[in-house]
Design an enzyme around this catalytic site. Structure first.
Site, PDB file in Angstrom:
ATOM      1  N   HIS A 248       0.851  -1.190   0.000  1.00  0.00           N
ATOM      2  CA  HIS A 248       0.000   0.000   0.000  1.00  0.00           C
ATOM      3  C   HIS A 248       0.883   1.235   0.000  1.00  0.00           C
ATOM      4  O   HIS A 248       2.093   1.161   0.198  1.00  0.00           O
ATOM      5  CB  HIS A 248      -0.972   0.007   1.192  1.00  0.00           C
ATOM      6  CG  HIS A 248      -0.349   0.212   2.535  1.00  0.00           C
ATOM      7  ND1 HIS A 248      -1.082   0.542   3.652  1.00  0.00           N
ATOM      8  CD2 HIS A 248       0.943   0.148   2.958  1.00  0.00           C
ATOM      9  CE1 HIS A 248      -0.267   0.660   4.690  1.00  0.00           C
ATOM     10  NE2 HIS A 248       0.956   0.425   4.313  1.00  0.00           N
TER      11      HIS A 248
ATOM     12  N   CYS B 255       6.427   5.593   4.544  1.00  0.00           N
ATOM     13  CA  CYS B 255       5.167   5.003   4.072  1.00  0.00           C
ATOM     14  C   CYS B 255       4.571   5.794   2.913  1.00  0.00           C
ATOM     15  O   CYS B 255       3.580   5.381   2.320  1.00  0.00           O
ATOM     16  CB  CYS B 255       4.157   4.920   5.210  1.00  0.00           C
ATOM     17  SG  CYS B 255       4.752   3.931   6.567  1.00  0.00           S
TER      18      CYS B 255
ATOM     19  N   HIS C   3       4.874   0.158  -0.409  1.00  0.00           N
ATOM     20  CA  HIS C   3       5.706  -0.765   0.384  1.00  0.00           C
ATOM     21  C   HIS C   3       4.774  -1.859   0.886  1.00  0.00           C
ATOM     22  O   HIS C   3       3.553  -1.710   0.837  1.00  0.00           O
ATOM     23  CB  HIS C   3       6.362  -0.028   1.552  1.00  0.00           C
ATOM     24  CG  HIS C   3       5.361   0.511   2.523  1.00  0.00           C
ATOM     25  ND1 HIS C   3       4.733   1.723   2.336  1.00  0.00           N
ATOM     26  CD2 HIS C   3       4.838  -0.010   3.652  1.00  0.00           C
ATOM     27  CE1 HIS C   3       3.878   1.928   3.325  1.00  0.00           C
ATOM     28  NE2 HIS C   3       3.904   0.894   4.129  1.00  0.00           N
TER      29      HIS C   3
ATOM     30  N   HIS D 198       3.504  -5.187   3.594  1.00  0.00           N
ATOM     31  CA  HIS D 198       3.446  -5.737   4.953  1.00  0.00           C
ATOM     32  C   HIS D 198       2.991  -7.184   4.884  1.00  0.00           C
ATOM     33  O   HIS D 198       2.209  -7.541   4.006  1.00  0.00           O
ATOM     34  CB  HIS D 198       2.424  -4.990   5.813  1.00  0.00           C
ATOM     35  CG  HIS D 198       2.783  -3.569   6.085  1.00  0.00           C
ATOM     36  ND1 HIS D 198       3.750  -3.205   6.985  1.00  0.00           N
ATOM     37  CD2 HIS D 198       2.293  -2.416   5.574  1.00  0.00           C
ATOM     38  CE1 HIS D 198       3.839  -1.885   7.028  1.00  0.00           C
ATOM     39  NE2 HIS D 198       2.966  -1.370   6.173  1.00  0.00           N
TER      40      HIS D 198
ATOM     41  N   ASP E 132      -4.657 -10.680  -0.751  1.00  0.00           N
ATOM     42  CA  ASP E 132      -3.341 -11.312  -0.660  1.00  0.00           C
ATOM     43  C   ASP E 132      -2.538 -11.125  -1.953  1.00  0.00           C
ATOM     44  O   ASP E 132      -3.036 -11.399  -3.050  1.00  0.00           O
ATOM     45  CB  ASP E 132      -3.510 -12.813  -0.356  1.00  0.00           C
ATOM     46  CG  ASP E 132      -2.194 -13.472   0.017  1.00  0.00           C
ATOM     47  OD1 ASP E 132      -1.321 -12.785   0.584  1.00  0.00           O
ATOM     48  OD2 ASP E 132      -2.042 -14.675  -0.264  1.00  0.00           O
ATOM     49  N   HIS E 133      -1.300 -10.622  -1.797  1.00  0.00           N
ATOM     50  CA  HIS E 133      -0.400 -10.369  -2.925  1.00  0.00           C
ATOM     51  C   HIS E 133      -0.951  -9.335  -3.903  1.00  0.00           C
ATOM     52  O   HIS E 133      -0.758  -9.432  -5.111  1.00  0.00           O
ATOM     53  CB  HIS E 133      -0.012 -11.669  -3.634  1.00  0.00           C
ATOM     54  CG  HIS E 133       0.941 -12.487  -2.825  1.00  0.00           C
ATOM     55  ND1 HIS E 133       0.571 -13.109  -1.655  1.00  0.00           N
ATOM     56  CD2 HIS E 133       2.273 -12.748  -2.991  1.00  0.00           C
ATOM     57  CE1 HIS E 133       1.617 -13.728  -1.141  1.00  0.00           C
ATOM     58  NE2 HIS E 133       2.663 -13.521  -1.916  1.00  0.00           N
TER      59      HIS E 133
ATOM     60  N   GLU F   1       0.082  -5.053  11.800  1.00  0.00           N
ATOM     61  CA  GLU F   1       0.812  -4.527  10.650  1.00  0.00           C
ATOM     62  C   GLU F   1       2.293  -4.862  10.752  1.00  0.00           C
ATOM     63  O   GLU F   1       2.943  -5.210   9.772  1.00  0.00           O
ATOM     64  CB  GLU F   1       0.614  -3.012  10.606  1.00  0.00           C
ATOM     65  CG  GLU F   1       1.177  -2.330   9.391  1.00  0.00           C
ATOM     66  CD  GLU F   1       1.118  -0.827   9.546  1.00  0.00           C
ATOM     67  OE1 GLU F   1       0.687  -0.163   8.599  1.00  0.00           O
ATOM     68  OE2 GLU F   1       1.490  -0.296  10.614  1.00  0.00           O
TER      69      GLU F   1
HETATM   70 NI    NI Z   1       2.582   0.545   5.618  1.00  0.00          NI
END
Ligand code: NI
Length: 279
Positions: A156, A175, A181, A183, A221-222, A267
């Site tokens: 995100h 961020c 980036h 998580h 996911d992904h 996170e």
């Molecule tokens: Ni983040």
């Protein structure tokens, strides 16, 4: 009103003077030392301009200044210790940490939960009466809670169209990086309800998995949340907003007897977000 609880985890080590084990009233004493894990939970409304409740870096700095600088690596009770003369129990350490933090937080949030882990088997917690955790727990008393843990990896970017480029960098730091980036998110979904007499469960795990996978995991996911997931095209996919969105998607799918109780989104190892639905 939508309030999200954000928890910041810090670790510190401290030594304590403790009364003699077999005779606490004797003049003899000993020392104990722990590597403590402290979770600080604050709650507030999501700012629609930024998508966040409060800047996590600000909370981290406050906890470091108000608590860690005073306690970390020190002998903390007794004549010269920062928590003063007291019996040196975990309960009292937690109470002192509460006092240290109480007046330090920004006005946009309130302190709603503290959890102090002295060892894995020794945990003390404090919950504010006004916090969602306590009020929601009361409203579901007599019910059984069932938690299922899921994982998804997603990327995100935190960038607000309401802020200038400079303000975005200032607020979101790394961020805000233009290509995003990622998580490895850990999602905990908790439902509450009465145990069904016929099945012996509150909800079948297969049924819960089917809902969470269809609504969330298989879709997120992904993926890049900003670019691939329609519900985040027009909002900032901060963890606060992702947490609330997950609630809003799962909640209507559950049957009447097993209601959604809590969504926790982890996170990183050091911060997580918790939502209990609208007040
Ligand atoms: Ni983040």
């Amino acid at each position: 009103m939508t309030q999200i609880q954000m928890t910041r985890r810090v670790v510190f080590s401290a030594a304590l003077i403790v009364p003699h084990e077999t005779n606490p009233d004797s003049a003899r004493f000993g020392y104990s030392g722990h590597n403590y894990t402290l979770d600080v939970g604050v709650m507030g409304k999501v700012d629609p301009r930024t998508g966040i409740v409060v800047n996590i870096k600000e909370i981290d700095q406050i906890v470091r200044r108000a608590v860690l600088e005073k306690l970390d690596g020190k002998l903390i009770n007794g004549e010269t210790g920062p928590i003063g003369r007291c019996r040196g129990t975990s309960e009292l350490v937690l109470e002192k940490i509460h006092e240290m933090l109480e007046d330090q937080l920004p006005d946009s949030v309130s302190l709603t939960a503290l959890r102090l882990e002295s060892t894995q088997l020794d945990v003390n917690e404090w919950l504010s009466e006004t916090g969602a955790v306590a009020s929601r727990a009361n409203s579901r008393s007599g019910e059984t809670l069932v938690t299922r843990v899921y994982e998804f990896a997603a990327s995100h970017r935190l960038n607000s169209p309401h802020l200038s480029d400079h303000e975005n960098v200032e607020l979101f730091g790394k961020c805000n990086h233009c290509n995003g980036h990622g998580h490895n998110y850990v999602l905990e979904v908790t439902v509450s309800g009465k145990i069904d007499e016929n099945t012996g469960v509150v909800i079948s795990i297969e049924q819960l998995d089917a809902i969470v996978n269809a609504e969330i995991i298989d879709r997120y996911d992904h993926r890049h949340l900003n670019m691939d997931i329609p519900e985040f095209f027009d909002v900032i996919p901060s963890s606060e907003i992702v947490t609330r969105t997950i609630w809003d998607r799962i909640e209507p799918q559950l049957r009447q007897n097993a209601r959604l109780y809590r969504v926790i989104l982890r996170e990183t190892a050091r911060n997580f977000f918790e939502y209990y639905g609208k007040d």
